[in-house]
Design a protein around this motif. Structure first.
Motif, short mmCIF file in Angstrom:
data_model
loop_
_atom_site.label_atom_id
_atom_site.label_comp_id
_atom_site.label_asym_id
_atom_site.label_seq_id
_atom_site.Cartn_x
_atom_site.Cartn_y
_atom_site.Cartn_z
N PHE A 48 0.81 -1.21 0.00
CA PHE A 48 0.00 0.00 0.00
C PHE A 48 0.85 1.27 0.00
N MET A 49 1.94 1.25 0.77
CA MET A 49 2.77 2.46 0.85
C MET A 49 3.54 2.71 -0.44
N SER A 50 4.03 1.65 -1.08
CA SER A 50 4.85 1.88 -2.27
C SER A 50 3.99 2.00 -3.53
N PHE A 51 3.07 1.07 -3.73
CA PHE A 51 2.28 1.10 -4.95
C PHE A 51 1.14 2.11 -4.88
N GLY A 52 0.78 2.52 -3.68
CA GLY A 52 -0.22 3.58 -3.55
C GLY A 52 0.28 4.90 -4.08
N SER A 53 1.58 5.12 -4.01
CA SER A 53 2.14 6.36 -4.53
C SER A 53 2.28 6.33 -6.05
N MET A 54 2.04 5.19 -6.67
CA MET A 54 2.13 5.07 -8.12
C MET A 54 1.05 5.95 -8.79
N ILE A 55 -0.02 6.20 -8.08
CA ILE A 55 -1.09 7.04 -8.62
C ILE A 55 -0.58 8.46 -8.84
N TYR A 56 0.28 8.92 -7.94
CA TYR A 56 0.74 10.30 -7.99
C TYR A 56 1.98 10.49 -8.85
N THR A 57 2.78 9.46 -8.99
CA THR A 57 3.99 9.55 -9.81
C THR A 57 3.94 8.48 -10.88
N GLY A 58 4.49 8.77 -12.01
CA GLY A 58 4.48 7.80 -13.09
C GLY A 58 5.73 6.96 -13.14
N GLU A 59 6.69 7.23 -12.28
CA GLU A 59 7.96 6.51 -12.33
C GLU A 59 7.87 5.20 -11.55
N ILE A 60 8.43 4.15 -12.12
CA ILE A 60 8.33 2.83 -11.48
C ILE A 60 9.56 2.50 -10.64
N ALA A 61 10.74 2.99 -11.01
CA ALA A 61 11.97 2.63 -10.30
C ALA A 61 11.95 3.02 -8.82
N PRO A 62 11.55 4.26 -8.47
CA PRO A 62 11.52 4.58 -7.04
C PRO A 62 10.46 3.80 -6.27
N ILE A 63 9.41 3.42 -6.94
CA ILE A 63 8.34 2.67 -6.28
C ILE A 63 8.80 1.25 -5.98
N ILE A 64 9.48 0.63 -6.93
CA ILE A 64 10.02 -0.72 -6.70
C ILE A 64 11.08 -0.68 -5.61
N THR A 65 11.92 0.34 -5.63
CA THR A 65 12.95 0.48 -4.59
C THR A 65 12.31 0.63 -3.22
N ALA A 66 11.27 1.46 -3.13
CA ALA A 66 10.57 1.64 -1.86
C ALA A 66 9.93 0.33 -1.41
N PHE A 67 9.34 -0.41 -2.35
CA PHE A 67 8.70 -1.68 -2.01
C PHE A 67 9.72 -2.67 -1.44
N VAL A 68 10.88 -2.76 -2.09
CA VAL A 68 11.92 -3.69 -1.62
C VAL A 68 12.41 -3.28 -0.23
N LEU A 69 12.61 -1.99 -0.02
CA LEU A 69 13.07 -1.53 1.30
C LEU A 69 12.01 -1.75 2.38
N LEU A 70 10.75 -1.57 2.01
CA LEU A 70 9.68 -1.78 2.99
C LEU A 70 9.44 -3.26 3.28
N LEU A 71 9.97 -4.14 2.43
CA LEU A 71 9.82 -5.57 2.66
C LEU A 71 10.84 -6.13 3.65
N ILE A 72 11.83 -5.34 4.03
CA ILE A 72 12.87 -5.82 4.94
C ILE A 72 12.27 -6.35 6.26
N PRO A 73 11.34 -5.63 6.91
CA PRO A 73 10.75 -6.20 8.13
C PRO A 73 10.02 -7.52 7.89
N ALA A 74 9.38 -7.66 6.74
CA ALA A 74 8.68 -8.91 6.43
C ALA A 74 9.68 -10.05 6.29
N VAL A 75 10.80 -9.79 5.66
CA VAL A 75 11.83 -10.83 5.49
C VAL A 75 12.39 -11.23 6.85
N ILE A 76 12.61 -10.26 7.72
CA ILE A 76 13.12 -10.55 9.07
C ILE A 76 12.10 -11.39 9.84
#
Length: 105
Positions: A48-76
């Motif tokens: 929700f935090m990373s892909f929700g911002s896709m509505i406001y920005t058209g760029e995919i690279a920062p969104i994927i980067t944010a998604f991967v960084l936000l997944l760190i707690p899930a991996v732990i």
């Protein structure tokens, strides 16, 4: 008097330790799905935090980067879950072996 930054830092560390303790507690239960609650919540929050911002920005690279960084707690949390489930499996095997030995007597 402690500064606000130090207070927030201490509160953040305590919060993270409490979440880790909760993950360990849930992962050690007999119901194996309880330990997957926090990783699932982390995954949903990351999505929700990373892909929700896709509505406001058209760029995919920062969104994927944010998604991967936000997944760190899930991996732990998944790593904690897998480690705890191994201990639960070992404990169950020991209990079954004890029962089998008692049945032979």
């Amino acid at each position: 008097m402690m500064s606000k930054t130090l207070t927030f830092l201490i509160a953040g560390v305590i919060f993270i330790l409490l979440l880790a303790a909760l993950q360990i507690f849930l992962s050690m239960r007999k119901n194996k799905y309880l330990g997957l609650i926090l990783p699932a919540i982390n995954l949903l929050v990351a999505a929700f935090m990373s892909f929700g911002s896709m509505i406001y920005t058209g760029e995919i690279a920062p969104i994927i980067t944010a998604f991967v960084l936000l997944l760190i707690p899930a991996v732990i949390n998944v790593a904690i879950y897998l480690a705890c489930r191994e201990k639960v499996k070992e404990k169950n095997k020991q209990e079954i072996n004890k029962m089998n030995i008692q049945d032979l007597e």
